[in-house]
Scaffold this motif. Structure first.
Motif, PDB file in Angstrom:
ATOM      1  N   ASP A 111       0.821  -1.213   0.000  1.00 15.62           N
ATOM      2  CA  ASP A 111       0.000   0.000   0.000  1.00 15.62           C
ATOM      3  C   ASP A 111       0.850   1.255   0.000  1.00 15.62           C
ATOM      4  O   ASP A 111       1.855   1.334   0.702  1.00 15.62           O
ATOM      5  N   ILE A 112       0.436   2.224  -0.749  1.00 16.39           N
ATOM      6  CA  ILE A 112       0.973   3.577  -0.604  1.00 16.39           C
ATOM      7  C   ILE A 112      -0.118   4.466  -1.177  1.00 16.39           C
ATOM      8  O   ILE A 112      -0.708   4.145  -2.212  1.00 16.39           O
ATOM      9  N   ASN A 113      -0.446   5.567  -0.494  1.00 16.69           N
ATOM     10  CA  ASN A 113      -1.551   6.359  -1.042  1.00 16.69           C
ATOM     11  C   ASN A 113      -1.089   7.086  -2.299  1.00 16.69           C
ATOM     12  O   ASN A 113       0.096   7.313  -2.512  1.00 16.69           O
ATOM     13  N   SER A 114      -2.049   7.418  -3.164  1.00 13.77           N
ATOM     14  CA  SER A 114      -1.663   7.890  -4.496  1.00 13.77           C
ATOM     15  C   SER A 114      -0.953   9.236  -4.436  1.00 13.77           C
ATOM     16  O   SER A 114      -0.109   9.543  -5.275  1.00 13.77           O
ATOM     17  N   LYS A 173       2.609   8.406  -3.557  1.00 18.46           N
ATOM     18  CA  LYS A 173       3.160   7.676  -4.693  1.00 18.46           C
ATOM     19  C   LYS A 173       3.618   8.663  -5.772  1.00 18.46           C
ATOM     20  O   LYS A 173       4.736   8.586  -6.269  1.00 18.46           O
ATOM     21  N   ASP A 174       2.754   9.615  -6.095  1.00 22.33           N
ATOM     22  CA  ASP A 174       3.127  10.640  -7.077  1.00 22.33           C
ATOM     23  C   ASP A 174       4.355  11.407  -6.633  1.00 22.33           C
ATOM     24  O   ASP A 174       5.256  11.686  -7.420  1.00 22.33           O
ATOM     25  N   ASN A 175       4.366  11.753  -5.337  1.00 22.35           N
ATOM     26  CA  ASN A 175       5.530  12.478  -4.818  1.00 22.35           C
ATOM     27  C   ASN A 175       6.812  11.687  -5.024  1.00 22.35           C
ATOM     28  O   ASN A 175       7.820  12.234  -5.472  1.00 22.35           O
ATOM     29  N   MET A 176       6.771  10.403  -4.677  1.00 21.81           N
ATOM     30  CA  MET A 176       7.975   9.571  -4.794  1.00 21.81           C
ATOM     31  C   MET A 176       8.383   9.465  -6.261  1.00 21.81           C
ATOM     32  O   MET A 176       9.560   9.562  -6.599  1.00 21.81           O
ATOM     33  N   LEU A 177       7.419   9.265  -7.118  1.00 23.58           N
ATOM     34  CA  LEU A 177       7.731   9.097  -8.542  1.00 23.58           C
ATOM     35  C   LEU A 177       8.323  10.369  -9.135  1.00 23.58           C
ATOM     36  O   LEU A 177       9.189  10.323 -10.012  1.00 23.58           O
ATOM     37  N   GLY A 197      -5.190  10.517  -0.102  1.00 23.54           N
ATOM     38  CA  GLY A 197      -3.954  11.177   0.325  1.00 23.54           C
ATOM     39  C   GLY A 197      -4.193  11.809   1.676  1.00 23.54           C
ATOM     40  O   GLY A 197      -5.234  11.580   2.295  1.00 23.54           O
ATOM     41  N   PRO A 198      -3.251  12.581   2.148  1.00 26.19           N
ATOM     42  CA  PRO A 198      -3.378  13.176   3.484  1.00 26.19           C
ATOM     43  C   PRO A 198      -4.291  14.393   3.501  1.00 26.19           C
ATOM     44  O   PRO A 198      -4.728  14.869   2.451  1.00 26.19           O
ATOM     45  N   ASP A 199      -4.573  14.891   4.700  1.00 29.81           N
ATOM     46  CA  ASP A 199      -5.257  16.173   4.870  1.00 29.81           C
ATOM     47  C   ASP A 199      -4.219  17.270   4.997  1.00 29.81           C
ATOM     48  O   ASP A 199      -3.153  17.067   5.573  1.00 29.81           O
ATOM     49  N   VAL A 200      -4.568  18.431   4.482  1.00 30.14           N
ATOM     50  CA  VAL A 200      -3.757  19.625   4.764  1.00 30.14           C
ATOM     51  C   VAL A 200      -4.276  20.154   6.092  1.00 30.14           C
ATOM     52  O   VAL A 200      -5.433  20.546   6.199  1.00 30.14           O
TER      53      VAL A 200
END
Ligand code: SF4
Lengths: 196, 473
Positions: free
Chosen positions: A163-166, A169-173, B22-25
């Motif tokens: 699992d990794i949130n999208s 994931k975008d950040n890492m990529l 994704g996370p919350d700001v």
């Protein structure tokens, strides 16, 4: 851009099977005195790696030339304790880009993602499989693919998805970090603060 | 209407944006900083050409590596000195309020925040230190962050995190004499384990919790992180308001009334469903002590170290490694074991009530010869009160000496290090290998238990001295 992009990592593995490894072991507090983020790799696992005189302890895995690689295979509940990001800096600076465990402490996992070390949570069964494979043959390689979210033991083809949130994931990529994202929201933030 | 917990209410009120998958700001009301985890954040902030967005929302103090004697002199250790000086420069350059060494409100960051009334119900608070959870005692969402996040808060007053799951721990009943909030939390961690709270934010509730003073509540919330939880909080009530009233940074006059009216709404709706719940009875709790190398390895002072029965191979290996480090054997009893050092202090138990209970206990007695004792107040304010109330004198008559405020032997970044192989019974929060100095062996316990050990020189249940016992409120 905050750190190197990360897409597919193929590497040998360094196994560290101890459970509940806390950040005080990863980097003892007395090495937190720097005012720059450099040179922490030398003190990674300091007290397990070196004796009181500073001589390497032969039985510790980082001192064992049999093992090398950019993937740290860790035991259960890795990275508990202090929030010090220095622990991840030390891991990164030493040369690891990925840590695999069946269970990570919360803040540690977050810190990893913030500086570009990929934490991969696998099932206890797959973790055991990896430990056995590396023990039997230290040369085996593991492939971690962020896009596909898979981790594969190349010698057998045995694989698992993680699992990794999208967003992360975008950040890492792309090698982006949260600050890039937040700075784009500046106006909303100022507005929000004004209403407090 | 949707039922919300206290945690939901505060969290939701601080979300600026939710990123799908994704996370919350997440907006931060107050940011505490210290000398160890801030320099790189300031450096990176400047490298990127950013400024501190709301400097008045950050408060600084040097606490982690400062000496606890001769604080008026130049810090001898060069690296520590550099970090403290860097903090001064950075605060000056970015307009951040600093409670410097030797000033009236210097102290451990988690002690001075509440003491000054900076910490208030409903706030979101972060600091580059995991025991930020301490502030949860006031009904705040408070947790530790990494240095990258410290930089985020400087630059944008926000961090990006996914909301944690919610857990409630209810402790009902009445604590027995000589049993303190530290025993409650050590007991809970021993039940849930050092990782059992991972992914959760904990609300503490029940009659045994609401009966506690603010300082005792802080001890509980402080150690939430030792279960792996992101933080812990307790709903604000009259005890909270009473504590805050008149504090330097607390609202005054009409503002105060408005604030209290709002704070009174900060509680979990009846019928809220938690992701996980635990219930305990205060009557089952006794003085606790740890025997291993994580805070989950705790037993009753009068109990035995658990045996390896029922453990699998890898658990067994880690367990034996831990006991080897401590020099203990499975199944052994702890009572009567000789101890070398005691430490009273830290953001867990370095407040005035802790010093009061130690002083009351040791009054008229003498420190055991084999014990080296370090008693370190959490702040200047605590130090001043200890002098005024005669605590310092009582301690001195019993053979102890009060040092100057700081984190001290809690993490041994300064000179206060327990020598290799020596045993320390400590009121701090972590018993990790080497936490109190390379090779040091730490046993965590309450201030009362530590006082009993200091007098007898061996592991002792404070209830063995029944007439000295004071009931913690
Ligand atoms: S007293 Fe210990 S736990 Fe508390 S802030 Fe200082 S180092 Fe951290």
């Amino acid at each position: 851009m905050a750190y190197d992009k990360f897409e597919v990592l193929t590497s040998r593995v360094v196994p560290l099977s101890s459970e509940n490894v806390d950040t005080d072991q990863i980097i003892p507090a007395r090495f937190l005195k720097a005012t720059e983020r450099e040179g922490f790799g030398d003190n990674l696992f300091r007290d397990w790696r070196y004796d009181n005189e500073g001589k390497p302890k032969a039985d510790f895995v980082l001192n064992d030339p049999t093992y090398s690689g950019k993937i740290l295979l860790a035991g259960k509940n890795f990275g508990s304790g202090s929030s010090r990001e220095h622990a991840v800096w030390a891991i990164y600076d030493y040369g690891f880009r990925c840590v695999v465990s069946s269970f990570f402490a919360d803040i540690f996992k977050n810190n990893c993602l913030n500086i570009g070390v990929l934490p991969v949570t696998v099932s206890p069964k797959f973790a055991d499989e990896l430990f056995s494979a590396v023990e039997a043959n230290p040369e085996v390689e593991v492939e971690v693919d962020i896009k596909k979210q898979t981790i594969t033991l190349l010698s057998t083809g045995s694989a698992e998805s993680f699992d990794i949130n999208s967003y992360k994931k975008d950040n890492m990529l792309n090698g982006f970090d949260d600050i890039d994202y937040l700075l784009n929201l500046k106006e909303e933030i100022v507005q929000f603060e004004a209403n407090k | 209407m949707e039922k919300k917990s206290l945690f939901d209410k505060i969290w939701d009120a601080h979300v600026i944006q939710s990123i799908p998958d994704g996370p919350d700001v997440f907006f931060i009301d107050k940011h505490f900083i210290h000398e160890v985890t801030s320099p790189v954040a300031f450096l990176n902030l400047e490298k990127r050409g950013n400024k501190v967005m709301f400097p008045e929302r950050t408060v600084a103090t040097p606490d982690h590596n400062v000496p606890t004697i001769d604080q008026d002199k130049t810090i001898k250790d060069q690296l520590s000195r550099m970090q403290v000086e860097r903090l001064r420069e950075n605060c000056k350059r970015h307009g951040v309020e600093l409670h410097d060494l030797g000033t009236d409100h210097h102290g451990i960051v988690h002690v001075i925040g509440p003491e000054l009334g900076i910490t208030q119900p409903g706030m979101t608070i972060v600091c580059g230190d995991s025991h930020t959870s301490t502030h949860g005692a006031f009904g705040t969402i408070a947790f530790g962050i990494g240095t990258s996040e410290v930089e985020m808060v400087f630059a944008t007053q926000c961090i990006m995190q996914a909301k944690a799951k919610k857990m409630r721990i209810t402790v009902d009943g009445e604590l027995g004499k000589g049993i303190t909030s530290k025993d409650i939390i050590l007991y809970i961690i021993a039940q849930i384990s050092a990782s059992g709270g991972t992914g959760y934010f904990i609300e503490y509730a029940g009659s045994a919790i609401t009966a506690l003073s603010m300082e005792a509540r802080m001890t509980i919330c402080n150690m939430s992180i030792e279960m792996g939880a992101r933080g812990g909080l307790i709903a604000p009530d009259e005890t909270t308001f009473e504590y805050l009233k008149g504090k330097q940074y607390a609202p005054k006059g009409e503002e105060w009334d408005k604030a209290v009216a709002h704070w009174k709404t900060l509680k979990t709706d009846e019928g809220t469903v938690f992701d996980l719940e635990y219930h305990y009875n205060a009557e089952d709790i006794e003085p606790m002590i740890t025997y291993g190398t994580n805070p989950g390895m705790g037993v009753k002072v009068k109990g035995n170290i658990p045996t390896t029965d029922g453990m699998n191979d890898s658990e067994n290996k880690s367990y034996i490694k831990s006991l080897d480090y401590m020099g203990f054997k499975p199944g052994e009893s702890l009572q009567g074991k000789k101890i070398d050092y005691v430490f009273v202090g830290s953001c867990t138990n370095g407040r005035i009530e802790d010093l009061r209970s130690v002083a009351q206990f040791v009054k008229g007695k003498k420190k055991a010869d084999n014990i080296t004792a370090w008693i370190v107040p959490g702040s200047r304010e605590v130090e001043k009160m200890a002098i005024k109330e005669g605590i310092v004198q009582t301690l001195e008559e019993a053979g102890f000496k009060l040092r100057q405020p700081g984190c001290s032997a809690c993490l041994a970044m300064n000179d206060d290090k327990i020598p290799s192989g020596k045993y320390a019974v400590s009121t701090s929060n972590r018993n990790f290998e080497g936490r109190q100095g390379p090779g040091s062996r730490t046993l965590l316990a309450s201030p009362l238990t530590v006082a009993a050990v200091a007098i007898t020189g061996v592991i002792t249940d404070p209830r063995d001295f029944i007439e000295e016992l004071v009931q913690e409120k």
